[in-house]
Design an enzyme around this catalytic site. Structure first.
Site, PDB file in Angstrom:
ATOM      1  N   LYS A   1      27.409  74.529  31.041  1.00  0.00           N
ATOM      2  CA  LYS A   1      28.233  73.887  30.007  1.00  0.00           C
ATOM      3  C   LYS A   1      29.578  74.592  29.991  1.00  0.00           C
ATOM      4  O   LYS A   1      29.653  75.780  30.301  1.00  0.00           O
ATOM      5  CB  LYS A   1      27.568  74.045  28.630  1.00  0.00           C
ATOM      6  CG  LYS A   1      28.005  73.007  27.628  1.00  0.00           C
ATOM      7  CD  LYS A   1      27.134  71.773  27.696  1.00  0.00           C
ATOM      8  CE  LYS A   1      27.722  70.632  26.898  1.00  0.00           C
ATOM      9  NZ  LYS A   1      26.796  69.465  26.859  1.00  0.00           N
TER      10      LYS A   1
ATOM     11  N   ASP B   1      31.821  65.879  27.336  1.00  0.00           N
ATOM     12  CA  ASP B   1      31.058  66.144  26.115  1.00  0.00           C
ATOM     13  C   ASP B   1      32.057  65.762  25.024  1.00  0.00           C
ATOM     14  O   ASP B   1      33.008  65.047  25.323  1.00  0.00           O
ATOM     15  CB  ASP B   1      30.634  67.616  26.013  1.00  0.00           C
ATOM     16  CG  ASP B   1      29.559  67.847  24.954  1.00  0.00           C
ATOM     17  OD1 ASP B   1      28.392  67.580  25.236  1.00  0.00           O
ATOM     18  OD2 ASP B   1      29.897  68.292  23.831  1.00  0.00           O
TER      19      ASP B   1
HETATM   20  O1  2IT Z   1      24.889  67.108  26.504  1.00  0.00           O
HETATM   21  C1  2IT Z   1      24.850  66.471  27.575  1.00  0.00           C
HETATM   22  O2  2IT Z   1      23.766  66.221  28.130  1.00  0.00           O
HETATM   23  C2  2IT Z   1      26.111  66.011  28.158  1.00  0.00           C
HETATM   24  N1  2IT Z   1      27.142  66.270  27.561  1.00  0.00           N
HETATM   25  C3  2IT Z   1      26.121  65.300  29.456  1.00  0.00           C
HETATM   26  C4  2IT Z   1      26.182  66.248  30.592  1.00  0.00           C
HETATM   27  C5  2IT Z   1      26.354  65.631  31.949  1.00  0.00           C
HETATM   28  O3  2IT Z   1      26.470  66.420  32.904  1.00  0.00           O
HETATM   29  O4  2IT Z   1      26.387  64.405  32.099  1.00  0.00           O
END
Ligand code: 2IT
Length: 448
Positions: free
Chosen positions: A128, A168
């Protein structure tokens, strides 16, 4: 206090070492609640120090992002990428731009993402990233300059087989476009690397709707399995003005549910006859917010200028889709009083640990975001496949696969919960099923 001595030892170290990281501690605490049913039955977990390893990210990158605003003033933000766990695939997870972003929030999100990605069955590790940059009120040029400045550092740490970011909150098509553009220029290589890209340059059809639609596919399975019923006529309340809540509302409405309340940053709208979802969809297109405009179109609807008060509205099903920690114990109690019997998380960790414990003690069936909102990252995984094979898929093909993946995630959670004689504990099912694959891979790969 856990039953397991091992868990107590690891958890008290986490609390001591990360005293300034409350969100990260909460995510671990919620996960350990489930592990308590399991960890002592497999001594290899302790022997291999799996939990000690899992509470430390493999790598954290933190960097300065300096850029120039429209007034020619130099602005400085902090950029991050938490590369949490790569046991089962390249790091994968979104990027969040918001003034609240800090290491605790990104570590909690990356920790959750690790198990969520595992549950999808696709080969993706957990990560993340983000920045404390607040895009609200910034011009398009400022957003572009910020995204470019952020990428001039991040580009060296990511790649299609290394780390694949996505959006996100605060990061959508526009921001991904600017970040991907700068990334491609710097590495001189047209590879996937980001997901959630625009359709003309490698994005997947169906990605935009995937988290919300996937959430409703999960709700449908839960209703069928536990209540032998469908979405038809169910009263649903949904929080959050982002992409997740909106698409969940559209899909639930399509399947016959009545969305009686929805909230955004300004407050919430309530109509016992069901909201006009087409209008919500239209109004939220520009900035995500709709409630103030909505009541101008439907003066008979109720508007309350405090989004948190929505949890006191009568409903069958609650879908928190805004952000972490939006449901505290008091809200859990109001939900119970209003007749809610099913709460499924569209956001990441919207319910506090106290609220989750209350649900299970008071007959509200609960499913965590790491299972129920995995549709977004699942379709990101499908976007990676399309990019790697240079073949775009139709919307129908992607949506069909999403539906299969969500059914499979539900089944894994349900089967695992049953295996531990906790049939209604889908959080336990999600945590243990997600954990097992990561754990096996970590053991096989040795102490690294
Ligand atoms: O919280 C999540 O699963 C997302 N923000 C999507 C992450 C992604 O790599 O598509």
């Amino acid at each position: 206090m856990y039953q397991s001595k091992y868990l107590n030892r690891v958890f008290s170290n986490v609390k001591k070492r990360y005293v300034n990281e409350p969100e990260f501690i909460s995510a671990i605490e919620e996960f350990f609640d489930s592990m308590d049913f399991f960890v002592d039955s497999d001594p290899r977990i302790e022997k291999e120090a799996i939990l000690e390893r899992l509470v430390v990210p493999e790598r954290v990158i933190s960097f300065r992002v300096a850029w120039v605003d429209d007034q020619n003033k130099i602005q400085v933000n902090t950029g991050y990428r938490v590369q949490y766990n790569s046991a089962i695939g390249p790091y994968k997870g979104g990027i969040r731009f918001d003034s609240s972003v800090n290491l605790s929030i990104l570590k909690f999100l990356a920790f959750e993402q690790t198990f969520k990605n595992s549950l999808t069955g696709l080969p993706m590790g957990g990560g993340k990233g983000g920045s404390d940059f607040n895009p609200r009120g910034r011009s398009d040029n400022e957003i572009m300059r910020f995204c470019q400045a952020y990428m001039t550092e991040l580009y060296r740490h990511i790649g299609p087989n290394t780390d694949v970011p996505a959006g996100d909150f605060g990061v959508g098509f526009r921001e991904i476009g600017y970040m991907y553009g700068m990334y491609k220029k710097l590495v001189n290589d047209f590879t996937g690397t980001f997901t959630g890209k625009g359709i003309p340059y490698g994005g997947s059809l169906g990605r935009k709707e995937a988290t919300g639609y996937g959430l409703i596919y999960f709700v449908r399975e839960t209703l069928k399995t536990f209540f032998s019923t469908t979405l038809d006529g169910k009263r649903i309340i949904i929080s959050g003005s982002g992409k997740v809540g909106k698409h969940a509302a559209v899909k639930a409405h399509e399947l016959g549910a009545k969305i009686v309340a929805m909230s955004d940053i300004n407050g919430f709208v309530y109509d016992e006859n069901g909201l006009d979802i087409k209008l919500v969809d239209e109004l939220s297109e520009a900035r995500g917010e709709y409630s103030l405009e909505y009541i101008k179109h439907y003066p008979q609807a109720k508007f309350v200028d405090d989004p948190k008060k929505m949890w006191a509205m009568p409903c069958d099903i609650a879908l928190p889709c805004a952000t972490q920690n939006e449901i505290y114990l008091e809200h859990a109690k109001s939900l119970k009083e209003g007749g809610c019997y099913l709460l499924i998380e569209g956001a990441n960790m919207p319910s506090t640990v106290e609220a989750i414990r209350y649900f299970s003690e008071n007959g509200i069936l609960f499913a965590p975001g790491k299972a129920a909102n995995a549709g977004g990252v699942a379709v990101s995984g499908l976007e990676m496949t399309q990019n790697a094979t240079h073949l775009p898929w139709s919307y129908e093909e992607v949506d069909k696969k999403l539906e299969i993946i969500m059914k499979d995630i539900f089944k894994k959670c349900h089967d695992t919960a049953n295996k531990f004689n906790q049939p209604r504990n889908l959080a336990l099912g999600a945590n243990i099923a997600g954990f097992l694959k990561v754990y096996e891979a970590m053991v096989a790969q040795g102490v690294i």
